[in-house]
Write a protein that holds these residues in place. Sequence first.
Motif, PDB file in Angstrom:
ATOM      1  N   ASP A  53       0.935  -1.292  -0.125  1.00  0.00           N
ATOM      2  CA  ASP A  53       0.144  -0.218  -0.015  1.00  0.00           C
ATOM      3  C   ASP A  53       0.804   1.353  -0.048  1.00  0.00           C
ATOM      4  N   PHE A  54       1.955   1.405   0.753  1.00  0.00           N
ATOM      5  CA  PHE A  54       2.724   2.449   0.947  1.00  0.00           C
ATOM      6  C   PHE A  54       3.490   2.724  -0.547  1.00  0.00           C
ATOM      7  N   VAL A  55       3.812   1.568  -1.407  1.00  0.00           N
ATOM      8  CA  VAL A  55       4.193   1.717  -2.802  1.00  0.00           C
ATOM      9  C   VAL A  55       3.369   2.274  -3.577  1.00  0.00           C
ATOM     10  N   ILE A  56       2.213   1.697  -3.625  1.00  0.00           N
ATOM     11  CA  ILE A  56       1.120   2.285  -4.330  1.00  0.00           C
ATOM     12  C   ILE A  56       0.712   3.677  -3.934  1.00  0.00           C
ATOM     13  N   ASP A  57       0.679   4.060  -2.810  1.00  0.00           N
ATOM     14  CA  ASP A  57       0.449   5.463  -2.392  1.00  0.00           C
ATOM     15  C   ASP A  57       1.472   6.675  -2.846  1.00  0.00           C
ATOM     16  N   SER A  58       2.743   5.972  -2.775  1.00  0.00           N
ATOM     17  CA  SER A  58       3.983   6.610  -3.054  1.00  0.00           C
ATOM     18  C   SER A  58       4.052   7.311  -4.165  1.00  0.00           C
ATOM     19  N   ARG A  59       4.417   8.552  -4.487  1.00  0.00           N
ATOM     20  CA  ARG A  59       4.682   9.336  -5.743  1.00  0.00           C
ATOM     21  C   ARG A  59       6.207   9.210  -6.053  1.00  0.00           C
ATOM     22  N   GLU A  60       7.065   8.579  -5.420  1.00  0.00           N
ATOM     23  CA  GLU A  60       8.636   8.601  -5.679  1.00  0.00           C
ATOM     24  C   GLU A  60       8.752   7.294  -6.492  1.00  0.00           C
ATOM     25  N   PRO A  61       9.560   7.690  -7.518  1.00  0.00           N
ATOM     26  CA  PRO A  61       9.947   6.503  -8.408  1.00  0.00           C
ATOM     27  C   PRO A  61      10.601   5.233  -7.940  1.00  0.00           C
ATOM     28  N   ASP A  62      11.352   5.545  -6.625  1.00  0.00           N
ATOM     29  CA  ASP A  62      12.258   4.309  -6.287  1.00  0.00           C
ATOM     30  C   ASP A  62      11.710   4.208  -4.969  1.00  0.00           C
ATOM     31  N   SER A  63      10.306   4.126  -4.720  1.00  0.00           N
ATOM     32  CA  SER A  63       9.684   3.771  -3.512  1.00  0.00           C
ATOM     33  C   SER A  63       9.941   2.130  -3.325  1.00  0.00           C
ATOM     34  N   LEU A  64       9.698   1.259  -4.268  1.00  0.00           N
ATOM     35  CA  LEU A  64       9.866  -0.052  -4.143  1.00  0.00           C
ATOM     36  C   LEU A  64      11.244  -0.483  -3.913  1.00  0.00           C
ATOM     37  N   VAL A  65      12.106   0.105  -4.281  1.00  0.00           N
ATOM     38  CA  VAL A  65      13.743  -0.019  -3.779  1.00  0.00           C
ATOM     39  C   VAL A  65      13.806   0.153  -2.336  1.00  0.00           C
ATOM     40  N   ARG A  66      13.321   1.436  -1.776  1.00  0.00           N
ATOM     41  CA  ARG A  66      13.393   1.860  -0.400  1.00  0.00           C
ATOM     42  C   ARG A  66      12.677   0.672   0.514  1.00  0.00           C
ATOM     43  N   VAL A  67      11.606   0.466   0.155  1.00  0.00           N
ATOM     44  CA  VAL A  67      10.676  -0.541   0.980  1.00  0.00           C
ATOM     45  C   VAL A  67      11.650  -2.170   0.875  1.00  0.00           C
ATOM     46  N   CYS A  68      12.094  -2.406  -0.082  1.00  0.00           N
ATOM     47  CA  CYS A  68      12.830  -3.564   0.140  1.00  0.00           C
ATOM     48  C   CYS A  68      14.057  -3.169   1.085  1.00  0.00           C
ATOM     49  N   GLU A  69      14.625  -2.102   0.996  1.00  0.00           N
ATOM     50  CA  GLU A  69      15.609  -1.993   1.924  1.00  0.00           C
ATOM     51  C   GLU A  69      15.080  -2.280   3.270  1.00  0.00           C
ATOM     52  N   LEU A  70      13.942  -1.407   3.522  1.00  0.00           N
ATOM     53  CA  LEU A  70      13.095  -1.379   4.758  1.00  0.00           C
ATOM     54  C   LEU A  70      13.085  -2.867   5.572  1.00  0.00           C
ATOM     55  N   LEU A  71      12.839  -3.853   4.335  1.00  0.00           N
ATOM     56  CA  LEU A  71      12.317  -5.214   4.797  1.00  0.00           C
ATOM     57  C   LEU A  71      13.692  -5.685   5.128  1.00  0.00           C
ATOM     58  N   ARG A  72      15.050  -5.298   4.376  1.00  0.00           N
ATOM     59  CA  ARG A  72      16.345  -5.923   4.788  1.00  0.00           C
ATOM     60  C   ARG A  72      16.688  -5.338   6.445  1.00  0.00           C
ATOM     61  N   TYR A  73      16.445  -4.202   6.441  1.00  0.00           N
ATOM     62  CA  TYR A  73      16.555  -3.585   7.757  1.00  0.00           C
ATOM     63  C   TYR A  73      15.891  -4.331   9.014  1.00  0.00           C
ATOM     64  N   GLN A  74      14.606  -4.813   8.710  1.00  0.00           N
ATOM     65  CA  GLN A  74      13.841  -5.251   9.615  1.00  0.00           C
ATOM     66  C   GLN A  74      14.102  -6.794   9.457  1.00  0.00           C
ATOM     67  N   GLY A  75      14.837  -7.351   8.756  1.00  0.00           N
ATOM     68  CA  GLY A  75      15.328  -8.713   8.845  1.00  0.00           C
ATOM     69  C   GLY A  75      14.128  -9.469   8.154  1.00  0.00           C
ATOM     70  N   GLU A  76      13.099  -9.152   7.458  1.00  0.00           N
ATOM     71  CA  GLU A  76      12.020  -9.918   6.857  1.00  0.00           C
ATOM     72  C   GLU A  76      12.446 -10.440   5.486  1.00  0.00           C
ATOM     73  N   GLU A  77      13.079 -11.459   5.751  1.00  0.00           N
ATOM     74  CA  GLU A  77      13.764 -12.210   4.481  1.00  0.00           C
ATOM     75  C   GLU A  77      12.508 -12.817   3.701  1.00  0.00           C
ATOM     76  N   GLN A  78      11.509 -13.539   4.238  1.00  0.00           N
ATOM     77  CA  GLN A  78      10.550 -14.060   3.432  1.00  0.00           C
ATOM     78  C   GLN A  78      10.037 -12.954   2.540  1.00  0.00           C
ATOM     79  N   LEU A  79       9.108 -11.916   3.266  1.00  0.00           N
ATOM     80  CA  LEU A  79       8.594 -10.823   2.687  1.00  0.00           C
ATOM     81  C   LEU A  79       9.373  -9.995   1.756  1.00  0.00           C
TER      82      LEU A  79
END
Length: 431
Positions: free
Chosen positions: A345-371
């Motif tokens: 939902d965050f990526v869908i609502d975001s107007r930033e072109p690299d929002s998906l890349v940033r969210v993937c880095e956030l998942l790495r930060y959080q250690g959410e390997e499967q997600l």
Amino acid sequence: MFRRAFLSSGVVSRVCLLGRTRSLFTMQLKNKEFQALFTDGLKRIAELFKENNFELRIAGGAVRDLLNGKQPQDVDFATTATPDQMKNLFQAAGIRMINNKGEKHGTITARLHEQNFEVTTLRIDVLTDGRHAEVEFTTDWEKDAERRDLTINSMFLGLDGTLYDYFDGYGDLKNRKVRFVGNAAQRIQEDYLRILRYFRFYGRVAKEPENHEPETLKAIKDNAKGLGAISGERIWVELKKILTGSHAAHLVTLMYDLNVAPYIGLPINGNLEELKRVWMNAQHLSAKPVTILSALFRGQDDVNTLDLRLKISKEEKNLGLFLVKYRRDLVKDTNEVDCLKPYRDFVIDSREPDSLVRVCELLRYQGEEQLLAQMKTWSIPRFPVSGHDLRKIGISSGKEIGTMLQTLRDLWKKSSYSMDKEELLSLVKRD
């Protein structure tokens, strides 16, 4: 890590030179990685130096890689020829030279068969200020080795496969030990960036996180303030490599213990416990250096302070600001069947072109390997309804169109983006 790659055993010879006895360890290297270096270009360069009675050897990191059974990405060469002598022999052979900005430090780069060969004259640092050095050329291989930073970087490899090791770099590499050549404090004072190079190579070579020599740590602590005069760009290059190597959390903690942190832009009150947690969770997820480093930051001001000191890229700064802002707020909803929904939902609502890349880095930060694995394969869906579609069914007010689009977007998100245009438009109430 260390592979046996030799056909002959080592020999230690002791040579007396001007009243000084020196030890030289030699052995023969014949692995496939070494043989793969011998392109037509290198063969021609080797012939040229031999014909003109100049020695040519592989130097530095490439030797270390070859001893570890790795194919070097970059190969540097050292020679007894001066820069002028190299230029003369290359010109006489019709070989082009390029990028000779390093000539005053003895480096000439030849271009042959679509390959660059960077060759540097043996040298001695005669005057240093902790950042730059004035050099004097020499033909003494040991003196050149002696001015280098670490023993594992001070070896030479002849083009016949002979290893020349004056400071037991081979033994340190086998034992996965990182030591300065000679006196640690002296080596550091020649170039204070060597403090960070020590940490970087420790993360690449050492097996255990806390196998440092006490005198090395003392030399680092005593000279840490020298890093204050080193450019942020040079520091950031080394720090990024430290953060993506082994033992990163331990090494950053050590930087605080040895008072290195304040001189390289790290926050005074860095969150070391968070750093250890994030690094443990993210070390196998190919996290970016800023992702690991952001764990230290307690707020966005810490990101701005780091940027002022290290001149990180705009992309890196924005990623750090994003992680600090959303690492607690944007988390998986365990009450949802689809735990990825908040991120999507965050990526869908975001107007930033690299929002998906940033969210993937956030998942790495959080250690959410499967997600993370699921998110990386997700294609961002396109909201199927436009203002034009609403006008076609009779809604003309701009304010009403905006409100209706938001309502339909919320319904579409709740359906996990499965509702199509017809389904959504069928829910629009018309007067």
